[in-house]
Design an enzyme around this catalytic site. Structure first.
Site, PDB file in Angstrom:
ATOM      1  N   HIS A  38       0.877  -1.174   0.000  1.00  0.00           N
ATOM      2  CA  HIS A  38       0.000   0.000   0.000  1.00  0.00           C
ATOM      3  C   HIS A  38       0.916   1.227   0.000  1.00  0.00           C
ATOM      4  O   HIS A  38       2.022   1.170   0.553  1.00  0.00           O
ATOM      5  CB  HIS A  38      -0.831  -0.057   1.293  1.00  0.00           C
ATOM      6  CG  HIS A  38      -1.888   0.988   1.414  1.00  0.00           C
ATOM      7  ND1 HIS A  38      -1.611   2.301   1.749  1.00  0.00           N
ATOM      8  CD2 HIS A  38      -3.232   0.918   1.284  1.00  0.00           C
ATOM      9  CE1 HIS A  38      -2.739   2.982   1.812  1.00  0.00           C
ATOM     10  NE2 HIS A  38      -3.743   2.180   1.526  1.00  0.00           N
ATOM     11  N   ASP A  65       3.375  -4.131   7.638  1.00  0.00           N
ATOM     12  CA  ASP A  65       2.127  -3.382   7.591  1.00  0.00           C
ATOM     13  C   ASP A  65       0.995  -4.383   7.832  1.00  0.00           C
ATOM     14  O   ASP A  65       0.685  -5.207   6.968  1.00  0.00           O
ATOM     15  CB  ASP A  65       2.002  -2.727   6.205  1.00  0.00           C
ATOM     16  CG  ASP A  65       0.646  -2.062   5.990  1.00  0.00           C
ATOM     17  OD1 ASP A  65      -0.251  -2.219   6.838  1.00  0.00           O
ATOM     18  OD2 ASP A  65       0.494  -1.398   4.948  1.00  0.00           O
ATOM     19  N   GLN A 119      -4.275  -4.903   6.981  1.00  0.00           N
ATOM     20  CA  GLN A 119      -5.294  -5.825   6.462  1.00  0.00           C
ATOM     21  C   GLN A 119      -5.320  -7.155   7.197  1.00  0.00           C
ATOM     22  O   GLN A 119      -6.174  -7.988   6.933  1.00  0.00           O
ATOM     23  CB  GLN A 119      -5.064  -6.087   4.968  1.00  0.00           C
ATOM     24  CG  GLN A 119      -5.339  -4.892   4.091  1.00  0.00           C
ATOM     25  CD  GLN A 119      -6.789  -4.411   4.171  1.00  0.00           C
ATOM     26  OE1 GLN A 119      -7.707  -5.178   4.455  1.00  0.00           O
ATOM     27  NE2 GLN A 119      -6.983  -3.140   3.935  1.00  0.00           N
ATOM     28  N   LYS A 173      -9.929  -0.810  10.715  1.00  0.00           N
ATOM     29  CA  LYS A 173     -10.008  -2.042   9.916  1.00  0.00           C
ATOM     30  C   LYS A 173     -10.316  -3.241  10.802  1.00  0.00           C
ATOM     31  O   LYS A 173     -10.296  -4.383  10.341  1.00  0.00           O
ATOM     32  CB  LYS A 173      -8.675  -2.296   9.208  1.00  0.00           C
ATOM     33  CG  LYS A 173      -8.093  -1.077   8.516  1.00  0.00           C
ATOM     34  CD  LYS A 173      -8.258  -1.109   7.036  1.00  0.00           C
ATOM     35  CE  LYS A 173      -7.417  -0.029   6.401  1.00  0.00           C
ATOM     36  NZ  LYS A 173      -7.866   0.336   5.086  1.00  0.00           N
ATOM     37  N   CYS A 188      -4.714   2.414  -3.680  1.00  0.00           N
ATOM     38  CA  CYS A 188      -3.469   2.924  -3.070  1.00  0.00           C
ATOM     39  C   CYS A 188      -2.332   1.927  -3.255  1.00  0.00           C
ATOM     40  O   CYS A 188      -1.509   1.733  -2.338  1.00  0.00           O
ATOM     41  CB  CYS A 188      -3.649   3.255  -1.590  1.00  0.00           C
ATOM     42  SG  CYS A 188      -4.885   4.486  -1.276  1.00  0.00           S
TER      43      CYS A 188
HETATM   44  N1  PMP Z   1      -1.783  -0.396   4.602  1.00  0.00           N
HETATM   45  C1  PMP Z   1      -2.745  -1.166   4.094  1.00  0.00           C
HETATM   46  C2  PMP Z   1      -2.403  -2.562   3.633  1.00  0.00           C
HETATM   47  C3  PMP Z   1      -4.044  -0.682   4.015  1.00  0.00           C
HETATM   48  O1  PMP Z   1      -5.005  -1.447   3.504  1.00  0.00           O
HETATM   49  C4  PMP Z   1      -4.317   0.625   4.469  1.00  0.00           C
HETATM   50  C5  PMP Z   1      -5.724   1.204   4.377  1.00  0.00           C
HETATM   51  N2  PMP Z   1      -6.328   1.051   3.141  1.00  0.00           N
HETATM   52  C6  PMP Z   1      -3.279   1.381   4.992  1.00  0.00           C
HETATM   53  C7  PMP Z   1      -2.023   0.829   5.047  1.00  0.00           C
HETATM   54  C8  PMP Z   1      -3.485   2.761   5.491  1.00  0.00           C
HETATM   55  O2  PMP Z   1      -4.285   2.741   6.620  1.00  0.00           O
HETATM   56  P1  PMP Z   1      -4.893   4.100   7.193  1.00  0.00           P
HETATM   57  O3  PMP Z   1      -5.548   4.786   6.048  1.00  0.00           O
HETATM   58  O4  PMP Z   1      -5.854   3.634   8.244  1.00  0.00           O
HETATM   59  O5  PMP Z   1      -3.753   4.879   7.753  1.00  0.00           O
END
Ligand code: PMP
Length: 405
Positions: free
Chosen positions: A120, A197, A200, A223, A361
């Site tokens: 991401h 990270d 998910q 999440k 993203c």
């Molecule tokens: N990493 C991953 C794998 C994600 O899916 C997301 C959220 N889509 C993020 C980071 C970023 O998380 P946040 O927007 O809650 O900071």
């Protein structure tokens, strides 16, 4: 516990989208919130609201204990060795930025940072920014033809000195799961810092940072059935102690004069300013919610649903799935041949089905796949066979409307 009993705890899921009951399949973007999370935050504002760590009165002491109790809850939830290793942030993005900034002075020109190709942007852009500041180099870890992390390629990359490796635990696009215990062990044995990270993974898989064996693990409350605006950076204490604070100011100091500031101890030295108190309380309630489920059973149900989703969707005309494996978690990426992903999303929405369409993203992954974007359906603990049926039926209608098939 059946998904229908779980589902009853989520007020938003009871509503209609036009003339259709809501079929919510965008859990990878954010999960819905159970009554107990909403209630905990409401209660905090109605009965306990005060700033933490500083008041000399009962209300502030109560807010501080409620807030710090959540740090212990998170520590237990992810099996962290020490509570001061749990750093509250506003989300995964902030956690990873805090980390990339904090490590800045430890990198030299020419240092290598390896990044998972499924990353991401939150687990890539902060490393790019850091690399630009320090003259370090970003190297993408290739994927196999099956769109899994290429373990052999990583081993070869690790034969050269490497400063840091940033991995996804679960890809937010494909739903593929990295074998973190094995990878982290190899990465650390090669002398590199292993950052994971977990955005998910945290709502789907049991997360035990000691079993995972990484150096840092980041996730977001929203999440995992908690509120937005709160997240966690977990790190090994010895590593966290070496981080330069990204934010400075109140709360994070030991002493301040006009000439000099001495920073405080962990966790506070990395938590400048008033923290997101109500959100942390909500995160605590989300952990209580997850702990109230029979998680093994719920995980198995979710896995079954994902398999059904993969199989039934693959059988529809013109559908391509990306990196769909039986051991994936939570999400499924796909496209309909010749049609724009957004068109699919809009037509599904008109039938009460919420999925996400776009680059998710993860533009570098889209570039590897040769795509501008794709559709993604993603599951949560309240989804059931009825949701899969609704989704597949809506997809059939969508395909007929767009292609005439
Ligand atoms: N990493 C991953 C794998 C994600 O899916 C997301 C959220 N889509 C993020 C980071 C970023 O998380 P946040 O927007 O809650 O900071």
């Amino acid at each position: 516990m059946s998904s229908s009993i779980i589902r009853q705890q989520f007020p938003l899921l009871q509503q209609m989208m036009g003339s259709y009951p809501l079929c919510y399949l965008d859990n990878a973007a954010t999960s819905q919130k159970p009554e107990r999370v909403i209630q905990a935050m409401d209660d905090y504002y109605r009965r306990n609201n005060a700033n933490v760590h500083r008041g000399s009165y009962q209300l502030s002491a109560a807010a501080t204990s409620a807030f710090e109790a959540v740090r212990l809850k998170v520590q237990q939830f992810i099996h962290a060795p020490q509570p001061q290793e749990v750093i509250f942030t506003h989300g995964t993005t902030e956690a990873l930025n805090l980390l990339a900034y904090g490590l800045g002075k430890q990198l030299q020109p020419g240092d290598r940072i390896l990044v998972d190709s499924t990353a991401h942007h939150a687990n890539l852009v902060p490393w790019q920014q850091l690399a630009q500041r320090c003259g370090a180099e970003i190297i993408a870890i290739p994927l196999t033809h099956e769109l899994r992390l290429d373990h052999q390629a990583l081993k070869v990359l690790l034969q050269q000195p490497t400063k840091l490796v940033a991995l996804s635990h679960v890809s937010n696009v494909l739903g593929s799961v990295n074998d973190i215990p094995t990878l982290a062990q190899e990465i650390r044995a090669a002398g590199a810092i292993c950052v994971v990270d977990g955005a998910q993974a945290i709502g789907h898989l049991p997360v035990d940072v000691q079993l995972l064996g990484c150096d840092f693990y980041a996730f977001s409350g929203h999440k995992m059935y908690g509120p937005t605006g709160v997240g966690v950076l977990w790190g090994r204490q010895s590593r966290l102690e070496t981080l330069e604070p990204m934010l400075t100011g109140g709360e994070m100091i030991k002493s301040v004069s006009f000439a000099h500031t001495e920073f405080g101890e962990l966790p506070f030295r990395l938590e400048a300013g008033t923290p997101p108190i109500a959100e942390v309380i909500g995160l605590g309630a989300a952990i209580d919610f997850l702990n109230s489920l029979e998680r093994d059973q719920v995980q198995q149900q979710e896995q079954q649903l994902l398999l059904q989703l993969q199989q039934q969707l693959a059988a529809l005309p013109g559908i391509t799935l990306y990196g769909a494996h039986a051991d994936n978690s939570g999400a499924l990426a796909f496209n309909l041949a010749g049609e724009h992903h957004q068109d699919v999303g809009i037509l599904l929405d008109q039938q009460g089905v919420a999925i996400r369409c776009g680059h998710h993203c993860a533009m570098p992954l889209m570039q590897l796949l040769g795509l501008k974007g794709c559709c993604r359906a993603s599951l949560g603990v309240y989804n059931n066979a009825d949701d899969i049926e609704r989704f597949i039926k809506a997809m059939r209608t969508t395909i007929t409307m767009l292609t005439g098939e």
